[in-house]
Structure formats: C-alpha cells, structure tokens
Motif scaffolding. Structure first.
Motif, PDB file in Angstrom:
ATOM      1  N   SER A 412       0.828  -1.212   0.000  1.00  0.00           N
ATOM      2  CA  SER A 412       0.000   0.000   0.000  1.00  0.00           C
ATOM      3  C   SER A 412       0.860   1.258   0.000  1.00  0.00           C
ATOM      4  N   ALA A 413       1.971   1.223   0.756  1.00  0.00           N
ATOM      5  CA  ALA A 413       2.854   2.398   0.786  1.00  0.00           C
ATOM      6  C   ALA A 413       3.492   2.619  -0.573  1.00  0.00           C
ATOM      7  N   LEU A 414       3.939   1.542  -1.215  1.00  0.00           N
ATOM      8  CA  LEU A 414       4.552   1.671  -2.542  1.00  0.00           C
ATOM      9  C   LEU A 414       3.538   2.131  -3.575  1.00  0.00           C
ATOM     10  N   ALA A 415       2.289   1.679  -3.440  1.00  0.00           N
ATOM     11  CA  ALA A 415       1.251   2.133  -4.365  1.00  0.00           C
ATOM     12  C   ALA A 415       1.035   3.637  -4.231  1.00  0.00           C
ATOM     13  N   GLY A 416       1.026   4.114  -2.977  1.00  0.00           N
ATOM     14  CA  GLY A 416       0.890   5.557  -2.763  1.00  0.00           C
ATOM     15  C   GLY A 416       2.062   6.327  -3.329  1.00  0.00           C
ATOM     16  N   ALA A 417       3.269   5.796  -3.139  1.00  0.00           N
ATOM     17  CA  ALA A 417       4.469   6.449  -3.656  1.00  0.00           C
ATOM     18  C   ALA A 417       4.450   6.488  -5.179  1.00  0.00           C
ATOM     19  N   GLN A 418       4.002   5.387  -5.812  1.00  0.00           N
ATOM     20  CA  GLN A 418       3.937   5.353  -7.276  1.00  0.00           C
ATOM     21  C   GLN A 418       3.059   6.476  -7.812  1.00  0.00           C
ATOM     22  N   GLY A 419       1.891   6.627  -7.194  1.00  0.00           N
ATOM     23  CA  GLY A 419       0.980   7.658  -7.679  1.00  0.00           C
ATOM     24  C   GLY A 419       1.562   9.056  -7.587  1.00  0.00           C
ATOM     25  N   LEU A 420       2.222   9.331  -6.487  1.00  0.00           N
ATOM     26  CA  LEU A 420       2.813  10.654  -6.303  1.00  0.00           C
ATOM     27  C   LEU A 420       4.007  10.869  -7.240  1.00  0.00           C
ATOM     28  N   LEU A 421       4.878   9.890  -7.302  1.00  0.00           N
ATOM     29  CA  LEU A 421       6.095  10.047  -8.098  1.00  0.00           C
ATOM     30  C   LEU A 421       5.802  10.129  -9.591  1.00  0.00           C
ATOM     31  N   GLN A 422       4.888   9.304 -10.087  1.00  0.00           N
ATOM     32  CA  GLN A 422       4.620   9.330 -11.518  1.00  0.00           C
ATOM     33  C   GLN A 422       4.017  10.664 -11.945  1.00  0.00           C
ATOM     34  N   GLN A 423       3.142  11.217 -11.095  1.00  0.00           N
ATOM     35  CA  GLN A 423       2.593  12.544 -11.424  1.00  0.00           C
ATOM     36  C   GLN A 423       3.695  13.593 -11.467  1.00  0.00           C
ATOM     37  N   GLN A 424       4.618  13.529 -10.520  1.00  0.00           N
ATOM     38  CA  GLN A 424       5.716  14.494 -10.513  1.00  0.00           C
ATOM     39  C   GLN A 424       6.595  14.325 -11.740  1.00  0.00           C
ATOM     40  N   LEU A 425       6.881  13.083 -12.095  1.00  0.00           N
ATOM     41  CA  LEU A 425       7.719  12.823 -13.270  1.00  0.00           C
ATOM     42  C   LEU A 425       7.027  13.273 -14.556  1.00  0.00           C
ATOM     43  N   ASN A 426       5.719  13.128 -14.617  1.00  0.00           N
ATOM     44  CA  ASN A 426       4.974  13.618 -15.788  1.00  0.00           C
ATOM     45  C   ASN A 426       5.193  15.115 -15.980  1.00  0.00           C
ATOM     46  N   GLY A 427       5.257  15.840 -14.856  1.00  0.00           N
ATOM     47  CA  GLY A 427       5.442  17.287 -14.937  1.00  0.00           C
ATOM     48  C   GLY A 427       6.889  17.707 -15.117  1.00  0.00           C
ATOM     49  N   GLN A 428       7.813  16.800 -14.812  1.00  0.00           N
ATOM     50  CA  GLN A 428       9.238  17.126 -14.918  1.00  0.00           C
ATOM     51  C   GLN A 428       9.984  15.982 -15.612  1.00  0.00           C
ATOM     52  N   PRO A 429       9.681  15.757 -16.891  1.00  0.00           N
ATOM     53  CA  PRO A 429      10.301  14.617 -17.584  1.00  0.00           C
ATOM     54  C   PRO A 429      11.818  14.708 -17.697  1.00  0.00           C
ATOM     55  N   GLU A 430      12.386  15.905 -17.519  1.00  0.00           N
ATOM     56  CA  GLU A 430      13.846  16.039 -17.574  1.00  0.00           C
ATOM     57  C   GLU A 430      14.526  15.576 -16.287  1.00  0.00           C
ATOM     58  N   SER A 431      13.752  15.324 -15.222  1.00  0.00           N
ATOM     59  CA  SER A 431      14.348  15.064 -13.915  1.00  0.00           C
ATOM     60  C   SER A 431      14.879  13.638 -13.814  1.00  0.00           C
ATOM     61  N   LEU A 432      16.190  13.511 -13.802  1.00  0.00           N
ATOM     62  CA  LEU A 432      16.811  12.205 -13.604  1.00  0.00           C
ATOM     63  C   LEU A 432      16.586  11.706 -12.181  1.00  0.00           C
TER      64      LEU A 432
END
Length: 453
Positions: A412-432
């Motif tokens: 459940s914690a990893l599922a929550g992290a996935q949702g947050l991180l993927q949204q952030q990465l969508n907004g910052q595709p240059e972020s390694l």
C-alpha cells in the motif's frame, strides 16, 4: 539647524518623509531601495538609530531588527518602535500606518499587520517597502492571493519600478498563474537586469514547469549580477541553481554550489540556515553523500531551541538538529509542542494542526522511524501551505514523506508512492532524480517493464 519634515523631503519613490535631519535622506534611501532590491545596503540605516529620532527612521530600524527572525528580534525592535510611536504625532499618515503595521508584527498580530499593509497599498501605492513587507507576511501565512493583491494594488502607480514587477511575478507564481508570472518577471528584468527577486520568480516558474535545463542556464546566466545582495537573496538564488542541478543528475556540481554559495555567507542567519538544511536533505534524498556537512549546520542551529518565530523555520531547524543526531532536537520538539497551544491567535492553528504533527514526522524520519514519518507528515501535508514558504520550499516535506513511504516497503505504501512520483515525473520529464526514484518503485512493485518510460 535640522529640518523637521519639510514638504520637499521625500524618498526615491516620492513618498514624503518626516526627518529631523535632511542629511539622513541618503541612508533612508539606502534602506528603501536596498530593501526592494534585496541589497545589503539596507542595513546602513542602522547608523542613524542614535542620531535621528525621526519616527520613520526608528520604524525602519525596528523592521531590520525584526528581520533577524530570532526569538530576541521583537525585544530588540521594541525600543525603536517605542521611539517611533512617541513621535508619531508629527509623522505623516503614511508613516503612522507603517509604524502601526510594524508594531503589529512585533506583537505577533500578523492579521492586523497585513490589513494595515493592504490599506497602505491602496492609500499610498508607492510605499513599496510597505507592500513588500505585507507580501512577506502573506507568504509566511500561506496567503498567496494576498501577496498578489498587494503587488497589483501598487503596480499602476509604480509601473516604472522594476521591483514591483518582480513582486507581482512572485505573487502570480505562488498563485499558479505561471504565464503572468513569467511575463512580469521578464518585464522586471527588461527594466533592470539586476533584479534578483525576478530571477527567483522565474526560477520558480521553470522548476514548476519542468524546464530544468533552461532554468539552470537562465540562473547561471544572470548570476554575475548577484553582487552586493543580502545573504538570503544570494544564498537562495544559488539554492535554486542547486535544485536544477540535483534534478538534472549533476550531483558533484550541486554539492559544489552548496559548499561555495549556499552555506557559509551568514551562518547565524535564519534563512541561510534553513536553506542549508533543506538543500542537504534534498542532496541526501537524491542519493548524494553529504559527508559530515550536517554537523557544521547543526552547530549553528543549537541557538534555535526556543525561537518559535515561524513554524516553517522551526521545522527545518528541527530536522537539521535531528539529522545530525543532536539531543537539542528533542528539546526543540518538546518546545514546539508546548508553544503551539499558546501561539499568537493569528498563527495558532498552523502551529497546532500543521507544525506539531510535521515536527513529529520529521524527527521520526531523521531517526529512521519510517512509520512515524509517514504518520506525522501524512497528517500535516494537506495543510502545509498554512505554515508559509514557497511551493519549492515545502516540496522538501513531500520528498521526505515519499522517501518514508518507499522505505516502508509495504504494497500500500509503494502504491501511494507510485501515484505521487509518476505525477511528478509527468510534470518534470527532464528530472533524472525523479526517474531514478520512480523506476525503483516500479521495480519493487514488480512492474520493472515500466522503468524505461
């Protein structure tokens, strides 16, 4: 013989001044224009403290003392405010209102201070010191529309002043009006290339929009103008440079910016300290070894165990002490918990409902208690705007929460992290940085085939 506020005595913005000595004007202007341009010359005014009892001079001296953002600041400012109020009857209505606003600040009545600055912006829109100070209070209470209202009230009467466009730019940006923010910042820079607050606003826009390489190039391209600034402005703009470098995976350069520009200008100053704490934390969260750097910062945070000037500051002092393993962290946490119920009414909810759970979560994170970090920060995050700071600054708390979620390791914690991180990465595709963190979560979730996205 000293002049007593002759009608032709005015500051560089045309605001009439009641001065006991016309020779004081140059140093008053150093304060007015230095404050607006974030230049260190603003403090030159303190040389007048003993020799010019003019109410506005004393109120400006009080302002400088309050900006120390320390537990002694209000007491240090009060003698100047006492002198200002004693002579206020001979001051102009603009000066009288400014004195009242600074007294409200010293008293902890931030709501009244903001109301007085808003009234000043309507009545005397070229009193840009008052406008900028009002923005400071709005910023610290999470009132982003209030920041913008103040700047826009002043703009028609001061459109030729670059700094008012910089103030508008940051107000727009904090309200998520990014196109207006960029236009205002670029207009300010067009009027004056050395406008570090506008540089700062544009850095925020580019970070938010994921324009990381462009943002880094822009900030490095104007960094030659960051001379003669106060320590907050120069260290904070370099802090923004470091954020771009971290996200772009340029780890060694980011660490060099910390060492050469972000920490060490005025190590005893609140803003330099929180900049160092938040940058060290971000470096670590990005997987960069910071060595023994926490120890030096913590040595300068020991004085902060009972400050309680702003919850946003206390939280970062606390994390720095806890991350360095200092016993003073427990003392500061206890003091925050004790202060919150008796904090000034206008900020009490932020202390009680946001700062206390966040403080517990931060100490837990620093000590490796990931469940405690998720609990405390999870409670605080939805209301974190109430403690002030910018979006970019408050992102630290979300990064720490995300780190704790990932390290918890449950489905459940990893599922929550996935949702947050993927949204952030969508907004910052240059972020390694975000790509690495997101990929690691996908691998833990058994979705390794998605890591190339």
């Amino acid at each position: 013989m000293p002049s007593h506020g002759t009608p032709h005595t005015a500051d560089s913005l045309g605001n009439p001044l009641t001065l006991d000595d016309a020779a004081s004007l140059a140093l008053v202007d150093d304060f007015v224009m230095g404050f607006l341009s974030t230049e260190a010359r603003a403090v030159n005014l303190l040389a007048l403290a003993e020799r010019d009892a003019s109410p506005i001079v004393q109120a400006y001296c009080a302002t400088l003392h309050l900006f120390a953002e320390s537990r002694e600041a209000a007491a240090n400012a009060q003698p100047f405010l006492d002198k200002a109020r004693a002579g206020a009857a001979r001051a102009t209505p603009r000066e009288q209102r400014y004195i009242a606003a600074v007294q409200a600040w010293a008293d902890g009545d931030i709501g009244r201070a903001i109301a007085l600055h808003a009234e000043q912006a309507r009545e005397h829109p070229r009193d840009l010191v008052s406008v900028k100070l009002g923005q400071y209070h709005c910023f610290n209470t999470g009132d982003c529309p209030g920041m913008l209202r103040l700047a826009l009230a002043a703009l028609p009467a001061a459109a030729e002043v670059p700094y008012v466009h910089g103030m508008a730019a940051f107000g727009y940006e904090q309200c998520h009006l990014l196109r207006e923010a960029e236009a205002s910042a670029r207009h300010a820079i067009g009027l004056c290339r050395k406008e570090p607050w506008a540089h700062h606003a544009l850095a925020h826009v580019m970070l938010t929009e994921g324009r990381l390489a462009e943002g880094l190039a822009f900030m490095q391209g104007v960094s030659d103008t960051w001379t003669g600034l106060n320590s907050f402005m120069v260290t904070h703009n370099w802090w923004h440079v470091a954020l771009f470098l971290i996200d772009l995976g340029r780890d060694a350069e980011a660490l060099a910016v910390y060492d050469e520009h972000a920490w060490g200008v005025v190590k005893d100053y609140s803003q330099d300290q929180i900049g160092a704490v938040s940058l060290l934390a971000r470096l670590e969260l990005a997987g960069i070894d910071v060595g023994a750097r926490w120890d030096d910062v913590a040595d300068h945070l020991r004085q902060r165990q009972a400050d309680h000037v702003l919850p946003f500051l206390d939280l970062q002092y606390l994390y720095g002490l806890a991350r360095a393993g200092r016993p003073e962290a427990q003392v500061l946490l206890h003091n925050i918990e004790a202060f919150a119920p008796v904090a000034p009414v206008s900020t009490r909810a932020a202390w009680q409902r946001v700062c206390v759970p966040a403080a517990r979560g931060l100490v837990a994170h620093a000590r490796g208690d990931v469940a405690g970090a998720v609990e405390g920060l999870g409670v605080a995050l939805p209301r974190m705007i109430e403690i002030g700071g910018s979006h970019a600054q408050r992102d630290l708390f979300e990064q720490l929460y995300l780190d704790a979620l990932v390290r918890t390791g449950t489905e459940s914690a990893l599922a929550g992290a996935q949702g947050l991180l993927q949204q952030q990465l969508n907004g910052q595709p240059e972020s390694l940085r975000l790509r690495r963190q997101t990929n690691a979560v996908y691998a833990q979730l058994g979705l390794g085939q998605l890591t190339a996205r």
